[in-house]
Write an enzyme that holds these catalytic residues in place. Structure first.
Site, PDB file in Angstrom:
ATOM      1  N   LYS A   1      22.370  36.845  28.880  1.00  0.00           N
ATOM      2  CA  LYS A   1      21.467  37.623  29.743  1.00  0.00           C
ATOM      3  C   LYS A   1      21.157  39.020  29.191  1.00  0.00           C
ATOM      4  O   LYS A   1      20.043  39.513  29.327  1.00  0.00           O
ATOM      5  CB  LYS A   1      22.063  37.738  31.153  1.00  0.00           C
ATOM      6  CG  LYS A   1      22.061  36.421  31.933  1.00  0.00           C
ATOM      7  CD  LYS A   1      22.611  36.648  33.338  1.00  0.00           C
ATOM      8  CE  LYS A   1      22.667  35.370  34.124  1.00  0.00           C
ATOM      9  NZ  LYS A   1      23.144  35.569  35.500  1.00  0.00           N
TER      10      LYS A   1
ATOM     11  N   GLY B   1      34.584  42.300  41.240  1.00  0.00           N
ATOM     12  CA  GLY B   1      34.050  41.950  39.926  1.00  0.00           C
ATOM     13  C   GLY B   1      33.060  42.986  39.432  1.00  0.00           C
ATOM     14  O   GLY B   1      32.413  43.680  40.228  1.00  0.00           O
TER      15      GLY B   1
ATOM     16  N   GLY C   1      31.040  42.172  36.388  1.00  0.00           N
ATOM     17  CA  GLY C   1      30.353  41.500  35.296  1.00  0.00           C
ATOM     18  C   GLY C   1      28.848  41.490  35.504  1.00  0.00           C
ATOM     19  O   GLY C   1      28.297  42.259  36.311  1.00  0.00           O
TER      20      GLY C   1
ATOM     21  N   ALA D   1      26.850  39.375  36.973  1.00  0.00           N
ATOM     22  CA  ALA D   1      26.351  39.037  38.310  1.00  0.00           C
ATOM     23  C   ALA D   1      26.405  40.257  39.219  1.00  0.00           C
ATOM     24  O   ALA D   1      25.462  40.546  39.964  1.00  0.00           O
ATOM     25  CB  ALA D   1      27.163  37.885  38.895  1.00  0.00           C
TER      26      ALA D   1
HETATM   27  P1  NDP Z   1      31.130  37.821  33.823  1.00  0.00           P
HETATM   28  O1  NDP Z   1      31.897  37.053  32.820  1.00  0.00           O
HETATM   29  O2  NDP Z   1      30.059  38.759  33.382  1.00  0.00           O
HETATM   30  O3  NDP Z   1      32.167  38.691  34.715  1.00  0.00           O
HETATM   31  C1  NDP Z   1      33.322  38.098  35.202  1.00  0.00           C
HETATM   32  C2  NDP Z   1      34.013  39.027  36.214  1.00  0.00           C
HETATM   33  O4  NDP Z   1      35.071  38.286  36.826  1.00  0.00           O
HETATM   34  C3  NDP Z   1      34.656  40.262  35.591  1.00  0.00           C
HETATM   35  O5  NDP Z   1      34.552  41.324  36.495  1.00  0.00           O
HETATM   36  C4  NDP Z   1      36.115  39.819  35.423  1.00  0.00           C
HETATM   37  O6  NDP Z   1      37.014  40.892  35.449  1.00  0.00           O
HETATM   38  C5  NDP Z   1      36.291  38.999  36.676  1.00  0.00           C
HETATM   39  N1  NDP Z   1      37.376  37.998  36.605  1.00  0.00           N
HETATM   40  C6  NDP Z   1      37.406  36.876  35.868  1.00  0.00           C
HETATM   41  N2  NDP Z   1      38.526  36.168  36.119  1.00  0.00           N
HETATM   42  C7  NDP Z   1      39.220  36.880  37.052  1.00  0.00           C
HETATM   43  C8  NDP Z   1      40.475  36.674  37.725  1.00  0.00           C
HETATM   44  N3  NDP Z   1      41.227  35.596  37.489  1.00  0.00           N
HETATM   45  N4  NDP Z   1      40.883  37.593  38.632  1.00  0.00           N
HETATM   46  C9  NDP Z   1      40.102  38.684  38.889  1.00  0.00           C
HETATM   47  N5  NDP Z   1      38.914  38.941  38.279  1.00  0.00           N
HETATM   48  C10 NDP Z   1      38.492  38.044  37.370  1.00  0.00           C
HETATM   49  O7  NDP Z   1      30.563  36.742  34.838  1.00  0.00           O
HETATM   50  P2  NDP Z   1      29.271  36.886  35.796  1.00  0.00           P
HETATM   51  O8  NDP Z   1      29.319  38.219  36.439  1.00  0.00           O
HETATM   52  O9  NDP Z   1      28.040  36.500  35.080  1.00  0.00           O
HETATM   53  O10 NDP Z   1      29.545  35.722  36.872  1.00  0.00           O
HETATM   54  C11 NDP Z   1      30.504  35.909  37.908  1.00  0.00           C
HETATM   55  C12 NDP Z   1      30.453  34.713  38.852  1.00  0.00           C
HETATM   56  O11 NDP Z   1      29.199  34.681  39.526  1.00  0.00           O
HETATM   57  C13 NDP Z   1      30.604  33.354  38.165  1.00  0.00           C
HETATM   58  O12 NDP Z   1      31.416  32.538  38.986  1.00  0.00           O
HETATM   59  C14 NDP Z   1      29.184  32.817  38.108  1.00  0.00           C
HETATM   60  O13 NDP Z   1      29.146  31.412  38.096  1.00  0.00           O
HETATM   61  C15 NDP Z   1      28.652  33.376  39.427  1.00  0.00           C
HETATM   62  N6  NDP Z   1      27.186  33.509  39.453  1.00  0.00           N
HETATM   63  C16 NDP Z   1      26.515  32.842  40.435  1.00  0.00           C
HETATM   64  C17 NDP Z   1      25.155  32.945  40.538  1.00  0.00           C
HETATM   65  C18 NDP Z   1      24.452  32.202  41.626  1.00  0.00           C
HETATM   66  O14 NDP Z   1      23.211  32.117  41.584  1.00  0.00           O
HETATM   67  N7  NDP Z   1      25.168  31.681  42.613  1.00  0.00           N
HETATM   68  C19 NDP Z   1      24.352  33.758  39.591  1.00  0.00           C
HETATM   69  C20 NDP Z   1      25.164  34.450  38.603  1.00  0.00           C
HETATM   70  C21 NDP Z   1      26.528  34.307  38.544  1.00  0.00           C
HETATM   71  P3  NDP Z   1      37.380  41.713  34.119  1.00  0.00           P
HETATM   72  O15 NDP Z   1      36.322  42.773  33.959  1.00  0.00           O
HETATM   73  O16 NDP Z   1      38.725  42.246  34.423  1.00  0.00           O
HETATM   74  O17 NDP Z   1      37.397  40.713  32.981  1.00  0.00           O
END
Ligand code: NDP
Length: 283
Positions: A66, A129, A131, A133
């Site tokens: 993205k 989070g 990330g 999203a």
């Molecule tokens: P990213 O990889 O960009 O970010 C992941 C985030 O999750 C980070 O903040 C990370 O923290 C955190 N994280 C991952 N594992 C854990 C854990 N075990 N405990 C706590 N925090 C955790 O992913 P995205 O932001 O792109 O996506 C996030 C979610 O949103 C996904 O499940 C994706 O499928 C969903 N999504 C859904 C959409 C929809 O249309 N419904 C659209 C876009 C996304 P850290 O910074 O510490 O690594």
């Protein structure tokens, strides 16, 4: 002539976008073909430019491309720039122009407000989070005039950097970052807790102190499970959340916004959401 569209990601075989866009096209009588493409991290940009030269009209973009999709754009929308990421590209025929948008935030708002009937004005919201999203949903959430949006993230530095970037871009005082220990000390609860981490994808649950749940908040997980609740939704139900939802409605709504941008016709989404839930339940 049939117009061609695609979604690119890596991995991509799990993507529901071809199913959703096929239903939109059937429903609205649009002559279009939509396919899934596996993105190559070593040559994403040249892949996109090749598809564009071959006449592709638009592209949905998912993990992990993205940010790179936004960087390719000659005309990014404000919300894509704010998110620092694009999930939809539109190619202007016979030019080198690439328009970019981010429809994740509007997708969430349509699902939350229009489908689930959740009002955000004056409410206290916790977002888990930091990330891609989260970057896409913070702007639209803040535009709905909540009392406060608290963001927390496992890696504090990422959360702090995102909050400070958003605070300056939006001049917003309503957005704050709280570390895990600051969240424990906060006595007030929340009205809405949004899980925008990818933890549910591995069945894990973000670590949350009990005070988060004292007001029996609504719980919304951006992720979805093929059947039933995500791990986060199960936790929220155990903690007496008053309402729980996964992100399948958001997925359909962000796709509908992309479809509208490409085709100029807004598809009806409830029947598509119903079909995709049935499809997942029988897989
Ligand atoms: P990213 O990889 O960009 O970010 C992941 C985030 O999750 C980070 O903040 C990370 O923290 C955190 N994280 C991952 N594992 C854990 C854990 N075990 N405990 C706590 N925090 C955790 O992913 P995205 O932001 O792109 O996506 C996030 C979610 O949103 C996904 O499940 C994706 O499928 C969903 N999504 C859904 C959409 C929809 O249309 N419904 C659209 C876009 C996304 P850290 O910074 O510490 O690594």
């Amino acid at each position: 002539m049939i117009d061609h569209y695609a979604v690119v990601g890596n991995p991509i075989s799990h993507s529901k976008s071809p199913f959703i866009h096929r239903l939109f096209a059937e429903q609205t009588g649009q002559e279009m073909h939509y396919r899934a493409e596996l993105g190559d991290p070593n040559q994403f940009e040249s892949q996109v430019l090749r598809w564009m030269a071959l006449g592709l009209r638009g592209l949905n973009v998912t993990l992990p491309f993205k940010e790179r999709a936004l960087a390719l754009a000659t005309h990014p929308s404000f919300r894509a720039q704010l998110a620092g990421a694009a999930n939809t590209l539109r190619f202007v025929p016979d030019t080198t122009e690439i328009e970019a948008d981010n429809t994740d935030g509007v997708g969430l708002m349509r699902d939350l407000q229009d489908r689930l009937g959740i009002q955000l004005k004056g409410k206290s919201i916790l977002v888990l989070g930091a990330g891609g999203a989260t970057r896409g949903i913070l702007g639209p959430l803040l535009e709905a005039h909540p009392q406060q949006v608290v963001l927390t993230n496992r890696t504090e530095s990422r959360g702090i950097a995102l909050v400070s970037a958003m605070q300056s871009a939006l001049s917003s005082q309503s957005l704050v970052f709280l570390s895990q220990s600051e969240l424990v000390e906060r006595s007030e609860g929340f009205d809405l807790v949004i899980n925008a981490t990818s933890s549910s994808l591995s069945g894990a649950i973000p670590d949350l102190p009990p005070n988060v749940w004292v007001h029996q908040p609504i719980a919304y997980d951006l992720a979805y499970a093929p059947k039933g609740d995500t791990a986060f939704m199960s936790l929220a139900r155990e903690r007496s959340a008053r309402q729980c939802s996964d992100g399948l409605g958001m997925l359909v709504e962000q796709a509908a916004e992309a479809f509208y941008w490409w085709r100029g016709i807004r598809p009806e989404t409830d029947s598509v959401l119903f079909k995709i839930r049935n499809m997942l339940a029988t897989q």
